[in-house]
Design a protein around this motif. Structure first.
Motif, PDB file in Angstrom:
ATOM      1  N   UNK A  51       0.816  -1.217   0.000  1.00  6.52           N
ATOM      2  CA  UNK A  51       0.000   0.000   0.000  1.00  6.52           C
ATOM      3  C   UNK A  51       0.852   1.272   0.000  1.00  6.52           C
ATOM      4  N   UNK A  52       2.116   1.172   0.457  1.00  4.61           N
ATOM      5  CA  UNK A  52       3.000   2.352   0.496  1.00  4.61           C
ATOM      6  C   UNK A  52       3.355   2.831  -0.909  1.00  4.61           C
ATOM      7  N   UNK A  53       3.202   1.960  -1.916  1.00  8.07           N
ATOM      8  CA  UNK A  53       3.528   2.420  -3.276  1.00  8.07           C
ATOM      9  C   UNK A  53       2.353   3.166  -3.899  1.00  8.07           C
ATOM     10  N   UNK A  54       1.279   3.366  -3.136  1.00  5.47           N
ATOM     11  CA  UNK A  54       0.264   4.326  -3.569  1.00  5.47           C
ATOM     12  C   UNK A  54      -1.113   3.783  -3.910  1.00  5.47           C
ATOM     13  N   UNK A  55      -1.266   2.464  -4.015  1.00 10.11           N
ATOM     14  CA  UNK A  55      -2.581   1.926  -4.412  1.00 10.11           C
ATOM     15  C   UNK A  55      -3.323   1.412  -3.170  1.00 10.11           C
ATOM     16  N   UNK A  56      -4.559   1.892  -2.923  1.00 10.39           N
ATOM     17  CA  UNK A  56      -5.307   1.421  -1.752  1.00 10.39           C
ATOM     18  C   UNK A  56      -5.593  -0.081  -1.808  1.00 10.39           C
ATOM     19  N   UNK A  57      -5.797  -0.677  -0.649  1.00 10.60           N
ATOM     20  CA  UNK A  57      -6.005  -2.134  -0.582  1.00 10.60           C
ATOM     21  C   UNK A  57      -7.210  -2.552  -1.416  1.00 10.60           C
ATOM     22  N   UNK A  58      -6.997  -3.497  -2.361  1.00  8.02           N
ATOM     23  CA  UNK A  58      -8.138  -4.039  -3.097  1.00  8.02           C
ATOM     24  C   UNK A  58      -8.806  -5.131  -2.263  1.00  8.02           C
ATOM     25  N   UNK A  59      -9.909  -5.678  -2.777  1.00  6.63           N
ATOM     26  CA  UNK A  59     -10.474  -6.864  -2.130  1.00  6.63           C
ATOM     27  C   UNK A  59      -9.628  -8.059  -2.534  1.00  6.63           C
ATOM     28  N   UNK A  60      -9.233  -8.883  -1.575  1.00  5.77           N
ATOM     29  CA  UNK A  60      -8.423 -10.052  -1.981  1.00  5.77           C
ATOM     30  C   UNK A  60      -9.236 -10.993  -2.875  1.00  5.77           C
ATOM     31  N   UNK A  61      -8.589 -11.665  -3.819  1.00  6.36           N
ATOM     32  CA  UNK A  61      -9.326 -12.580  -4.705  1.00  6.36           C
ATOM     33  C   UNK A  61      -9.828 -13.809  -3.953  1.00  6.36           C
ATOM     34  N   UNK A  62     -10.819 -14.490  -4.557  1.00  5.50           N
ATOM     35  CA  UNK A  62     -11.365 -15.710  -3.935  1.00  5.50           C
ATOM     36  C   UNK A  62     -10.326 -16.824  -4.002  1.00  5.50           C
ATOM     37  N   UNK A  63     -10.280 -17.607  -2.928  1.00  6.51           N
ATOM     38  CA  UNK A  63      -9.316 -18.713  -2.863  1.00  6.51           C
ATOM     39  C   UNK A  63      -9.809 -19.890  -3.715  1.00  6.51           C
ATOM     40  N   UNK A  64      -8.884 -20.537  -4.408  1.00  5.26           N
ATOM     41  CA  UNK A  64      -9.235 -21.637  -5.305  1.00  5.26           C
ATOM     42  C   UNK A  64      -8.720 -22.955  -4.723  1.00  5.26           C
ATOM     43  N   UNK A  65      -9.637 -23.687  -4.037  1.00  5.85           N
ATOM     44  CA  UNK A  65      -9.217 -24.975  -3.461  1.00  5.85           C
ATOM     45  C   UNK A  65      -9.433 -26.051  -4.502  1.00  5.85           C
ATOM     46  N   UNK A  66      -8.493 -26.194  -5.405  1.00  8.51           N
ATOM     47  CA  UNK A  66      -8.685 -27.163  -6.507  1.00  8.51           C
ATOM     48  C   UNK A  66      -8.415 -28.588  -6.011  1.00  8.51           C
ATOM     49  N   UNK A  67      -9.074 -29.570  -6.685  1.00  9.77           N
ATOM     50  CA  UNK A  67      -8.896 -30.945  -6.224  1.00  9.77           C
ATOM     51  C   UNK A  67      -7.477 -31.466  -6.465  1.00  9.77           C
TER      52      UNK A  67
END
Ligand code: GLU
Length: 308
Positions: free
Chosen positions: A290-306
């Motif tokens: 975040x110090x490089x200037x971009x506000x926190x995005x929403x983290x992506x959904x986790x992919x629990x693949x088989x």
């Protein structure tokens, strides 16, 4: 391949340039990026799990027997994974992700040994058991999934371009015809440039900081990799470098694990999800990337693949 230019260390470049910028009164100006990286006293602390057990994971068993986790990382990517040459300490968003996951596995910060592994060597390091897991701008894709496992994703980046601040003619990958563009060996951005923009003159080195040295020394015209990495270099010397255009790929960052260790992969997925829910992920982002200037995005959904 271009012959490597005489290589002043990036750290030296950055220090000299930062001093120059401070002398020009750019330091501390409202809105100017901090010259320093993440501040240790502003970093979150993660609750270390007690009595955690994961007997189905050979990696966890090995780490527990040796009494510490060995985590692969980058050492020259500002705000993501950076090693202080004086103290040897690692810092950045990837390092925080590694630490919060380690805490969930029962390891406190003193129980983690970071080891620098370049982009081209990640799969081998995981396959040979040199590291227990890897956190370092590591894009999840199907080709790599044949060799390693991935927990996550924990962040979504995109390929972009870094040029010198006075460059006017490069604003996107189509402008690279006949121009020299540098990236890291074994990286997805290098592969994409070679595949989709064959008229660009691609040059590869082991690390992006060597590419940036070459850009500052007028040996190449652009550096290409993930926007996160490029923003970190640009934020340190905004008078010299700029990120141009819009990202032209999706790079979901995963935590690399040995391919057959599904127990570890799924435990890391659970841990990541818990740290996203309890706010650790956002606190870690704000204190680093975040110090490089971009506000926190929403983290992506986790992919629990088989399991394969
Ligand atoms: N995310 C890209 C990759 O995994 C580029 C960054 C890197 O080389 O670590 O290849």
């Amino acid at each position: 391949m271009t012959r490597p230019a005489p290589r002043p260390l990036l750290a030296l470049w950055l220090a000299v340039l930062a001093l120059g910028l401070c002398a020009a009164a750019a330091c501390g100006r409202p809105g100017s990026p901090p010259v320093k990286g993440p501040q240790p006293d502003r970093l979150p602390r993660y609750e270390v799990a007690r009595d955690f057990r994961l007997p189905d994971s050979p990696t966890w068993r090995k780490a527990t027997a040796r009494g510490r986790l060995v985590v692969g990382a980058k050492e020259d990517q500002p705000y993501l994974g950076e090693k202080d040459p004086a103290s040897g300490a690692y810092s950045g968003f990837d390092i925080e992700i590694a630490r919060m996951l380690a805490a969930s596995l029962g390891f406190d910060p003193a129980g983690i040994e970071f080891r620098t592994i370049a982009s081209a060597n990640r799969e081998t390091a995981l396959q040979n058991g040199q590291i227990d897991y890897y956190v370092g701008t590591y894009t999840i894709n199907d080709m790599r999934k044949r060799l390693v496992g991935f927990a996550g994703p924990y962040y979504m980046a995109g390929q972009s371009l870094l040029v010198r601040a006075d460059e006017k003619d490069i604003n996107g990958p189509r402008d690279l015809d006949g121009r020299k563009v540098c990236s890291a060996a074994g990286s997805t951005p290098l592969q994409r440039i070679q595949r989709e923009y064959p008229r660009a003159r691609a040059v590869a080195y082991d690390s992006y900081s060597v590419c940036v040295d070459n850009l500052l020394a007028y040996q190449v015209d652009a550096v290409t990799t993930d926007d996160t990495i490029l923003m970190g270099y640009a934020a340190k010397v905004p008078e010299e470098l700029k990120v141009v255009g819009t990202p032209f790929s999706q790079e979901p960052y995963g935590i690399g694990v040995p391919r057959s260790d599904n127990a570890l992969r799924l435990a890391l997925d659970d841990a990541l999800e818990a740290h996203q829910r309890n706010g650790d992920w956002t606190k870690a982002y704000d204190a680093t990337l975040g110090l490089s200037g971009v506000p926190a995005p929403r983290p992506p959904a986790i992919d629990r693949y088989p399991a394969a």
